[in-house]
Design a protein around this motif. Structure first.
Motif, short mmCIF file in Angstrom:
data_model
loop_
_atom_site.label_atom_id
_atom_site.label_comp_id
_atom_site.label_asym_id
_atom_site.label_seq_id
_atom_site.Cartn_x
_atom_site.Cartn_y
_atom_site.Cartn_z
N GLU A 195 0.83 -1.21 0.00
CA GLU A 195 0.00 0.00 0.00
C GLU A 195 0.86 1.26 0.00
N GLN B 255 2.59 1.66 -3.39
CA GLN B 255 1.65 2.10 -4.42
C GLN B 255 1.27 3.56 -4.24
N ARG B 256 1.01 3.95 -2.98
CA ARG B 256 0.64 5.33 -2.70
C ARG B 256 1.75 6.31 -3.11
#
Length: 111
Positions: free
Chosen positions: A6, A9-10
């Motif tokens: 996460e 990806q962020r």
């Protein structure tokens, strides 16, 4: 240190963007061993281990089928974040203690 899927990806991070991070904590005199867990898929972490001096992180990596050199090694860990992180931290702590003359308790941690 952790890098979740996460977070990567962020940040729109490439896989190799965090590779050098594992070395930064070793610039602190008191730090003798470091692990960076990079989540590859849920519950699977590519793990980089680094150390200074006589601390043998290759021996820790070998427990999980990995390898490397005394001061730079890697392996793949699986399981829940917290359990996996706790296990690798304990094994690194044991490696530091061994390097400083303590008895080898690596097998006790895996039981």
């Amino acid at each position: 240190m952790r890098q979740s899927l996460e977070n990567a990806q962020r940040a729109a991070a490439a896989d190799e963007d965090a590779d050098g991070f594992v070395n930064y904590p070793l610039t602190v005199a008191e730090v003798e061993a470091v692990a960076l867990l990079k989540e590859c898929s849920p519950g699977m972490y590519r793990t980089s281990l680094r150390s200074k001096g006589e601390v043998n992180v290759a021996r820790v990596a070998e427990i999980f089928g990995g390898g490397g050199h005394r001061n730079a090694a890697g392996c793949t860990l699986t399981g829940p974040w917290d359990e996996t992180e706790k296990k690798i931290i304990q094994l690194l702590s044991d490696a530091v203690e061994r390097a400083n003359g303590a008895k080898d308790i690596t097998e006790d941690v895996l039981r």
